[in-house]
Design an enzyme around this catalytic site. Structure first.
Site, PDB file in Angstrom:
ATOM      1  N   GLU A  28      45.377  46.485  50.478  1.00  0.00           N
ATOM      2  CA  GLU A  28      44.606  47.322  49.832  1.00  0.00           C
ATOM      3  C   GLU A  28      44.052  47.620  51.252  1.00  0.00           C
ATOM      4  O   GLU A  28      42.556  47.579  52.112  1.00  0.00           O
ATOM      5  CB  GLU A  28      43.621  46.316  48.724  1.00  0.00           C
ATOM      6  CG  GLU A  28      42.966  45.320  48.952  1.00  0.00           C
ATOM      7  CD  GLU A  28      41.266  45.600  49.001  1.00  0.00           C
ATOM      8  OE1 GLU A  28      40.757  47.105  48.593  1.00  0.00           O
ATOM      9  OE2 GLU A  28      41.067  43.935  48.483  1.00  0.00           O
ATOM     10  N   LYS A  88      37.770  55.418  44.775  1.00  0.00           N
ATOM     11  CA  LYS A  88      38.091  54.254  44.599  1.00  0.00           C
ATOM     12  C   LYS A  88      39.252  54.218  43.388  1.00  0.00           C
ATOM     13  O   LYS A  88      39.424  54.367  42.417  1.00  0.00           O
ATOM     14  CB  LYS A  88      36.952  53.029  44.391  1.00  0.00           C
ATOM     15  CG  LYS A  88      37.622  51.851  44.122  1.00  0.00           C
ATOM     16  CD  LYS A  88      35.902  50.926  43.482  1.00  0.00           C
ATOM     17  CE  LYS A  88      36.316  49.545  42.937  1.00  0.00           C
ATOM     18  NZ  LYS A  88      35.197  48.898  42.487  1.00  0.00           N
ATOM     19  N   VAL A 108      42.771  45.946  44.389  1.00  0.00           N
ATOM     20  CA  VAL A 108      44.130  45.062  44.651  1.00  0.00           C
ATOM     21  C   VAL A 108      44.761  45.672  43.128  1.00  0.00           C
ATOM     22  O   VAL A 108      46.365  45.956  43.279  1.00  0.00           O
ATOM     23  CB  VAL A 108      43.446  44.129  43.625  1.00  0.00           C
ATOM     24  CG1 VAL A 108      44.672  42.807  43.262  1.00  0.00           C
ATOM     25  CG2 VAL A 108      42.882  43.054  45.004  1.00  0.00           C
ATOM     26  N   ASP A 140      32.717  44.558  31.436  1.00  0.00           N
ATOM     27  CA  ASP A 140      32.798  44.912  33.021  1.00  0.00           C
ATOM     28  C   ASP A 140      34.102  44.054  33.068  1.00  0.00           C
ATOM     29  O   ASP A 140      33.397  43.156  33.958  1.00  0.00           O
ATOM     30  CB  ASP A 140      32.228  45.284  33.691  1.00  0.00           C
ATOM     31  CG  ASP A 140      32.346  45.866  35.058  1.00  0.00           C
ATOM     32  OD1 ASP A 140      33.469  46.113  35.377  1.00  0.00           O
ATOM     33  OD2 ASP A 140      31.774  46.216  35.833  1.00  0.00           O
ATOM     34  N   LYS A 161      35.268  38.099  43.824  1.00  0.00           N
ATOM     35  CA  LYS A 161      33.834  38.885  43.933  1.00  0.00           C
ATOM     36  C   LYS A 161      32.847  38.468  43.840  1.00  0.00           C
ATOM     37  O   LYS A 161      33.059  37.346  42.019  1.00  0.00           O
ATOM     38  CB  LYS A 161      33.723  40.179  43.857  1.00  0.00           C
ATOM     39  CG  LYS A 161      35.067  40.863  44.071  1.00  0.00           C
ATOM     40  CD  LYS A 161      35.415  42.484  43.717  1.00  0.00           C
ATOM     41  CE  LYS A 161      34.429  42.974  42.352  1.00  0.00           C
ATOM     42  NZ  LYS A 161      34.959  44.238  42.072  1.00  0.00           N
TER      43      LYS A 161
HETATM   44  N1  PSU Z   1      35.625  42.650  46.966  1.00  0.00           N
HETATM   45  C1  PSU Z   1      35.136  42.923  48.084  1.00  0.00           C
HETATM   46  N2  PSU Z   1      34.794  44.477  48.548  1.00  0.00           N
HETATM   47  C2  PSU Z   1      35.709  44.978  48.136  1.00  0.00           C
HETATM   48  C3  PSU Z   1      36.473  44.861  46.697  1.00  0.00           C
HETATM   49  C4  PSU Z   1      36.646  43.933  46.101  1.00  0.00           C
HETATM   50  O1  PSU Z   1      34.293  42.070  49.176  1.00  0.00           O
HETATM   51  O2  PSU Z   1      35.673  46.768  48.084  1.00  0.00           O
HETATM   52  C5  PSU Z   1      38.018  45.198  46.027  1.00  0.00           C
HETATM   53  C6  PSU Z   1      38.865  45.258  45.977  1.00  0.00           C
HETATM   54  O3  PSU Z   1      39.548  46.363  46.582  1.00  0.00           O
HETATM   55  C7  PSU Z   1      38.960  44.794  44.672  1.00  0.00           C
HETATM   56  C8  PSU Z   1      37.696  45.493  43.788  1.00  0.00           C
HETATM   57  O4  PSU Z   1      40.512  45.031  43.894  1.00  0.00           O
HETATM   58  O5  PSU Z   1      37.009  45.802  44.426  1.00  0.00           O
HETATM   59  C9  PSU Z   1      38.131  45.426  42.445  1.00  0.00           C
HETATM   60  O6  PSU Z   1      36.565  46.287  41.655  1.00  0.00           O
HETATM   61  P1  PSU Z   1      36.358  46.593  40.249  1.00  0.00           P
HETATM   62  O7  PSU Z   1      35.452  45.241  40.250  1.00  0.00           O
HETATM   63  O8  PSU Z   1      35.752  47.928  40.156  1.00  0.00           O
HETATM   64  O9  PSU Z   1      37.502  46.477  39.551  1.00  0.00           O
HETATM   65 MN    MN Z   2      34.971  46.630  36.671  1.00  0.00          MN
END
Ligand code: PSU
Ligand code: MN
Length: 305
Positions: A28, A88, A108, A140, A161
């Protein structure tokens, strides 16, 4: 591979590997565009590609460059992700980015969608998005979770995360029918920390086991991903209590600044690095490398199946 849209570019080495059924790992790129400070982001991308190669597979970093979905993005492509404006790109944003000639790093969800489209069986990331802490108020819930229920690829991560509610994230994956395994540990990891406080739904100890699960899932007609959680290497791991404390403080900063939606993760990651004196950043780099290496080994095992 057939009938790809005209705006998908596959690099010659990735196309050749797919043609010859050699192992390939999709990487990714939202972590490059939005997850890490520059130029550390670009160095990390190169390190992840090197880890995949060392494991015997071909890295295919996925990004959208000037509205073209680029699989096997070159260093000069990735450089374009380090200056604004850069999107993003989650799965829902792919069409928007292509239709408006935008640049962006793929999360992802978007990376898994592209990997499935062109037949790459393994995706590597740092951490998946999950159900955020406080989701009962904010709703969220990352689109990564829906994507895991939709694309039959193996996704290697260090957990969700650090700003996610791990219990709720695991429950969502259960409901969505996504198998979750932990590599060589019996606890589900928490990104910077090796133990989230939740046990592993299932432990596996070899890349071959991951390949066998993927193959069995396909034979059964399952259409979900296999989530492989790879605990951060012990030397770089942070203590779970320290992570929880830093996350609490970072979230206070975010709500004070009114940050929401897709902007929240990048904001919190920067705040966490400040609050931990850079240790969270070093941990992030270590787990990204480890995940790329394991993803490479899984791709090699898949190609021998
Ligand atoms: N974890 C990290 N750094 C990141 C991400 C995850 O430490 O940049 C990114 C990945 O690309 C993941 C995305 O798919 O954040 C998910 O974002 P959201 O929670 O906005 O869906
Ligand atoms: Mn989100």
């Amino acid at each position: 591979m057939h009938m790809l849209p005209s705006f998908v570019d596959i690099s010659p080495d990735v196309a050749d590997a797919l043609e010859r059924r050699r192992p390939v790992v999709a990487l990714e790129s939202a972590v490059i565009s939005h997850g890490l400070p520059h130029p550390t982001s670009l160095q990390t991308a190169a390190m992840m590609e090197a880890e995949v190669r060392t494991a015997g597979a071909v890295p295919a970093t996925v990004a959208v460059i000037a509205g073209r979905i680029t699989v096997g993005a070159a260093a000069r492509d990735l450089e374009r992700l380090t200056s604004a404006p850069v999107m993003k790109i989650a799965a829902r944003d792919l069409a928007v980015a292509c239709g408006t000639s935008a640049h962006g790093g793929t999360t992802v969800s978007a990376t898994a969608a592209i990997a499935d489209l062109i037949g790459i069986p393994v995706v590597a990331t740092g951490g998946i998005g999950g159900v955020h802490l406080g989701a009962e108020q904010t709703w969220d819930v990352s689109a990564d979770l829906r994507a895991l229920a939709e694309y039959p690829v193996a996704v290697v991560c260090a957990g969700a995360k650090a700003i996610c509610d791990i219990g709720k994230t695991l429950e969502y994956l259960d409901t969505a029918g996504v198998p979750v395994v932990v590599y060589r540990a019996d606890r589900f990891p928490n990104f910077y920390a090796r133990d989230s406080g939740f046990s592993a739904p299932r432990q596996i100890d070899t890349p071959q086991a991951a390949a066998a699960i993927l193959a069995a899932g396909r034979a059964l007609g399952r259409r979900t991903a296999l989530l492989i959680a790879n605990p951060i290497p012990a030397p770089e791991a942070l203590r779970e209590a320290d992570v929880a404390d830093a996350v609490r403080r970072a979230m206070q900063l975010a709500s004070g600044a009114g940050v929401r939606g897709g902007d929240l993760t990048p904001f919190l990651l920067t705040a966490l690095a400040d609050l931990t004196g850079g240790r969270s950043l070093r941990a992030n780099l270590a787990l990204l490398r480890a995940n790329a290496a394991l993803a490479g080994a899984v791709a090699v095992a898949v190609s021998k199946d």
